[in-house]
Design an enzyme around this catalytic site. Structure first.
Site, PDB file in Angstrom:
ATOM      1  N   ARG A   1     -34.086 -25.617  -2.791  1.00 30.54           N
ATOM      2  CA  ARG A   1     -32.654 -25.917  -2.264  1.00 30.54           C
ATOM      3  C   ARG A   1     -31.913 -26.489  -3.456  1.00 30.54           C
ATOM      4  O   ARG A   1     -32.796 -27.496  -4.255  1.00 30.54           O
ATOM      5  CB  ARG A   1     -32.815 -26.703  -1.222  1.00 30.54           C
ATOM      6  CG  ARG A   1     -33.212 -26.401   0.117  1.00 30.54           C
ATOM      7  CD  ARG A   1     -31.861 -25.542   0.573  1.00 30.54           C
ATOM      8  NE  ARG A   1     -32.097 -24.973   2.125  1.00 30.54           N
ATOM      9  CZ  ARG A   1     -32.711 -23.731   2.245  1.00 30.54           C
ATOM     10  NH1 ARG A   1     -32.928 -23.097   1.414  1.00 30.54           N
ATOM     11  NH2 ARG A   1     -32.811 -23.720   3.764  1.00 30.54           N
TER      12      ARG A   1
ATOM     13  N   GLU B   1     -22.858 -24.236  -2.898  1.00 28.35           N
ATOM     14  CA  GLU B   1     -23.053 -22.759  -3.130  1.00 28.35           C
ATOM     15  C   GLU B   1     -21.903 -22.033  -2.393  1.00 28.35           C
ATOM     16  O   GLU B   1     -21.683 -22.356  -1.231  1.00 28.35           O
ATOM     17  CB  GLU B   1     -24.519 -22.096  -2.270  1.00 28.35           C
ATOM     18  CG  GLU B   1     -25.678 -22.525  -3.117  1.00 28.35           C
ATOM     19  CD  GLU B   1     -26.701 -22.131  -2.268  1.00 28.35           C
ATOM     20  OE1 GLU B   1     -26.709 -21.636  -1.307  1.00 28.35           O
ATOM     21  OE2 GLU B   1     -28.007 -22.299  -2.856  1.00 28.35           O
TER      22      GLU B   1
ATOM     23  N   HIS C   1     -28.901 -17.030  -4.423  1.00 24.84           N
ATOM     24  CA  HIS C   1     -29.588 -17.664  -3.343  1.00 24.84           C
ATOM     25  C   HIS C   1     -30.418 -16.301  -2.782  1.00 24.84           C
ATOM     26  O   HIS C   1     -30.038 -15.982  -1.460  1.00 24.84           O
ATOM     27  CB  HIS C   1     -28.738 -18.158  -2.250  1.00 24.84           C
ATOM     28  CG  HIS C   1     -29.788 -19.108  -1.482  1.00 24.84           C
ATOM     29  ND1 HIS C   1     -29.329 -20.437  -0.940  1.00 24.84           N
ATOM     30  CD2 HIS C   1     -31.030 -18.718  -0.953  1.00 24.84           C
ATOM     31  CE1 HIS C   1     -30.212 -20.836  -0.137  1.00 24.84           C
ATOM     32  NE2 HIS C   1     -31.308 -20.002  -0.112  1.00 24.84           N
TER      33      HIS C   1
END
Length: 321
Positions: A234, A263, A282
């Site tokens: 994360r 993000e 991601h």
């Protein structure tokens, strides 16, 4: 008219055939949000008085959940639960589920891919050659990966699979384990020892209030100046300003960041625009196989709950009924 209604806050794939099929077969209508801000999601939940919420990355807050008193389950399309108000759900008897094992292989593979890219300067060489520069001697010297040390921060399911694969490549593996897990051939050490010994530091811990920005200036100072940081967990775990400063000071050789905070991140600023940093969007969890597995299982979790059965992977200790 369908018996039940489910709000889907957001999704990261091209279509929703799996979700629609599983839900429709069980008299459940899928309500798909077109905006994922808190006010829009709350308004949609209230408008349709939804019985369940499925979410990928959108923030599912108390305001969103409480907009429909009918909500019985909040199902995460993924692993981490940091985007869901767990405390509120538990206080109201609302189940929270996830799929903690759907992408173990993918994340372990992606972590290894980033490790290879750092060790063999793949991304740097590609960037240089695409810019017209063809220079074998550019960048840091390369060392044989076999015999180097991978430090895994978090020896959970993904960490153990990564360790298994890394050992097959001839890497030495050390790890930290908050839960006390051990693994044959993997030395369990404290974090300071791991940082001092590792040539590659892989972060595989969840984002919690305790771990937020837990990897910062103090930790970077303890790493080898030739070491690389790899984060496929994360983004909130890393203090990115401190990472930028550490790179500038030469405290580590580079980083590979599949996750960022926020993000999407601003790719024009450090550390993301540093040529020693690899950024992927991601993507570690993604494969055809992992997404099919996760989407079908989460849809079934919702169906089971609405039909009065306790679904798999309830994360807040509740049961139906």
């Amino acid at each position: 008219m369908a018996k039940f209604h489910v709000l889907l806050t957001d999704y990261a794939w091209e279509e929703l055939e799996i979700e629609k099929q599983v839900l429709a077969d069980n008299d459940v209508e899928l309500i798909v949000a077109t905006a994922k801000d808190e006010d829009s999601l709350a308004a949609l939940a209230k408008q349709h008085q939804v019985d369940a919420i499925m979410t990928n990355w959108a923030q599912v807050t108390e305001k969103v959940i409480s907009a429909s008193p009918n909500v019985k389950i909040v199902a995460r399309l993924g692993i981490g639960l940091d985007n869901i108000d767990m405390a509120y759900c538990t206080s109201k008897g609302i189940l929270v589920t996830n799929t903690p094992d759907y992408c173990l292989t993918e994340v372990a593979e992606h972590t290894l891919a980033l490790l290879f890219a750092c060790a063999r300067k793949v991304a740097m060489y590609h960037h240089d050659t695409m810019s017209g520069k063809y220079d074998l001697t550019a960048g840091p010297i390369m060392r044989r990966m076999e015999g180097q040390t991978l430090g895994i921060v978090g020896l959970g399911n993904i960490g153990m699979l990564l360790a298994q694969k890394a050992k097959c490549l001839g890497l030495n593996v050390v790890a930290t384990s908050r839960s006390g897990k051990t693994m044959d051939g993997v030395e369990t050490v404290d974090l300071d020892t791991l940082l001092a010994k590792s040539d590659y530091v892989s972060l595989l811990i969840p984002a919690t209030p305790e771990t937020k920005k837990s990897f910062g200036a103090e930790q970077f100072q303890k790493m080898k100046p030739t070491a690389y940081l790899i984060n496929t967990a994360r983004g909130a775990i890393v203090d990115h300003d401190a990472l930028a400063a550490a790179l500038e000071a030469g405290q580590l050789a580079g980083a590979a960041l599949d996750v960022q905070d926020p993000e999407p991140c601003d790719l024009t600023i450090a550390p993301y625009n540093d040529p020693r940093v690899i950024v992927t969007p991601h993507a570690a969890f993604v494969s055809v196989e992992s997404l099919e597995n996760m989407r079908g299982r989460v849809s079934q979790q919702v169906v089971d709950c609405l039909q009065g059965k306790t679904p798999e992977n309830v994360r807040n200790g509740l049961t139906v009924g």
